[in-house]
Design a protein around this motif. Structure first.
Motif, PDB file in Angstrom:
ATOM      1  N   ASN A 183      34.905  29.012  31.283  1.00 48.65           N
ATOM      2  CA  ASN A 183      33.980  28.923  32.409  1.00 48.65           C
ATOM      3  C   ASN A 183      34.302  27.680  33.236  1.00 48.65           C
ATOM      4  OD1 ASN A 183      31.747  29.463  34.068  1.00 48.65           O
ATOM      5  ND2 ASN A 183      30.434  29.975  32.336  1.00 48.65           N
ATOM      6  N   GLU A 188      24.861  26.259  30.195  1.00 49.51           N
ATOM      7  CA  GLU A 188      24.460  27.654  30.326  1.00 49.51           C
ATOM      8  C   GLU A 188      23.980  27.890  31.755  1.00 49.51           C
ATOM      9  OE1 GLU A 188      21.397  30.919  28.311  1.00 49.51           O
ATOM     10  OE2 GLU A 188      21.530  28.897  27.501  1.00 49.51           O
ATOM     11  N   SER A 195      30.237  35.634  33.781  1.00 49.39           N
ATOM     12  CA  SER A 195      30.014  34.556  32.814  1.00 49.39           C
ATOM     13  C   SER A 195      28.530  34.372  32.512  1.00 49.39           C
ATOM     14  CB  SER A 195      30.603  33.242  33.349  1.00 49.39           C
ATOM     15  OG  SER A 195      31.976  33.370  33.593  1.00 49.39           O
ATOM     16  N   TYR A 199      27.094  35.105  28.640  1.00 46.48           N
ATOM     17  CA  TYR A 199      26.676  33.972  27.807  1.00 46.48           C
ATOM     18  C   TYR A 199      25.574  34.344  26.819  1.00 46.48           C
ATOM     19  CZ  TYR A 199      25.583  29.132  26.555  1.00 46.48           C
ATOM     20  OH  TYR A 199      25.383  27.965  25.867  1.00 46.48           O
ATOM     21  N   ASN A 213      30.169  27.378  26.495  1.00 48.28           N
ATOM     22  CA  ASN A 213      31.196  27.450  27.535  1.00 48.28           C
ATOM     23  C   ASN A 213      32.343  26.483  27.254  1.00 48.28           C
ATOM     24  OD1 ASN A 213      29.969  29.394  29.207  1.00 48.28           O
ATOM     25  ND2 ASN A 213      28.659  27.849  30.165  1.00 48.28           N
TER      26      ASN A 213
END
Length: 318
Positions: A183, A188, A195, A199, A213
């Motif tokens: 990422n 987050e 992405s 997650y 990430n």
């Protein structure tokens, strides 16, 4: 006895380098536990096998007079060249006459042929291919997908994470692999829609150990053992890493760590998620690379990796 099929006509230096790889493998593994099915044009391959003095009891040469070129359209070539080494090898694999198939030929043709002949495992939405990532401390990570699936859905990345975790445990011998999502930031909520959606699915999946990430600067660290991304991103990362090695070679810069970026150090990569073992090699593979691919195919069979994949995926309901 394991029977492993090898496309002798695949690659820029075929069939000579494929023969060199066969000799290297058989010299290193004198036990007859592995028998090789060598698939290619008999008129070209047999004289090279004889010249190398390879024991005829360790292999069977299967005549396949046609070759799919590296730049041919995969689907068109598979339809038109029924007797090609790739078509023949995948057919033998489908029929159970070999237990694994290796090719350094046209990657698209191998992938398309595998998907049409031996097909995806039940429950697998998108088979994937990975690349090994050399890390600065000498350990090895895994990045996937690296080119098969340019566009992905969040659930595809979750499946890649599970496949990568099982590969890392069984082949790379990592006891408890951590999975990272490639990422543009650690927090987050960062990244594009893919992405952001992937997650929470990765975080909440109990078949993996998700570590969050992973930014580009973390690729060569131990922050994650398995790193997942769409194939568009993964292929750019792979080609960039290959170019770094090429630049250093051209500039005659020698460094022990960067020598690990040489594709020949690792051999090929398996197609993860199809019903039988298929190993894809680089088009410019040399003998040592072919030897490593044969060894990898044997390891995939010995560890029963595909059975472990099947145990972790539930077939989709109609």
């Amino acid at each position: 006895m394991m029977v492993i099929g090898l496309d002798m006509m695949g690659g820029d230096f075929a069939p000579r380098e494929a023969v060199n790889g066969v000799k290297l493998f058989l010299d290193k593994h004198p036990s007859p536990a592995v028998h090789l099915a060598l698939i290619g044009d008999q008129a070209q391959v047999q004289p090279l096998l004889d010249e190398a003095g390879i024991d005829a009891s360790r292999y069977r040469l299967i005549h396949a007079p046609e070759v799919i070129g590296m730049h041919e359209h995969p689907t068109k070539a598979l339809k038109e060249k029924i007797r090609s080494s790739i078509n023949t090898g995948l057919h033998l694999l489908k029929e159970g006459k070999i237990q694994a198939f290796i090719s350094a030929g046209n990657t698209g043709a191998v992938m398309v042929g595998a998907l049409y002949s031996i097909k995806s495992m039940p429950g697998i939405q998108r088979p994937t291919i990975s690349t090994l990532v050399p890390r600065e401390d000498g350990s090895t990570g895994l990045l996937l997908d690296v080119g098969v699936n340019a566009d992905c859905k969040p659930e595809h990345l979750v499946q890649f994470a599970i496949l990568g975790t099982l590969y890392a445990k069984n082949i790379l011998k990592v006891a408890d692999p951590g999975v990272g999502l490639l990422n543009i930031g650690e927090e987050e909520g960062k990244g594009n829609l893919l992405s952001q959606s992937a997650y929470p699915l990765l975080r909440d999946n109990n078949k993996i150990r998700f570590v969050g990430n992973i930014e580009g600067r973390d690729l060569f660290s131990r922050k994650a053992d398995v790193i997942v991304c769409d194939g568009f991103t993964g292929n750019i990362v792979l080609k960039m890493a290959e170019s770094v090695y090429d630049i250093m070679n051209r500039r005659q810069i020698r460094d022990e760590y960067f020598e690990l970026f040489n594709y020949e150090y690792y051999g090929g990569t398996p197609v993860l998620g199809v019903n039988e073992p298929v190993i894809i090699g680089h088009g410019i593979s040399k003998g040592s690379t072919f030897e490593k691919m044969i060894s990898l195919a044997g390891e995939v069979l010995e560890t029963r990796l595909l059975d472990k994949f099947r145990e972790n995926f539930t077939p989709a309901k109609d």
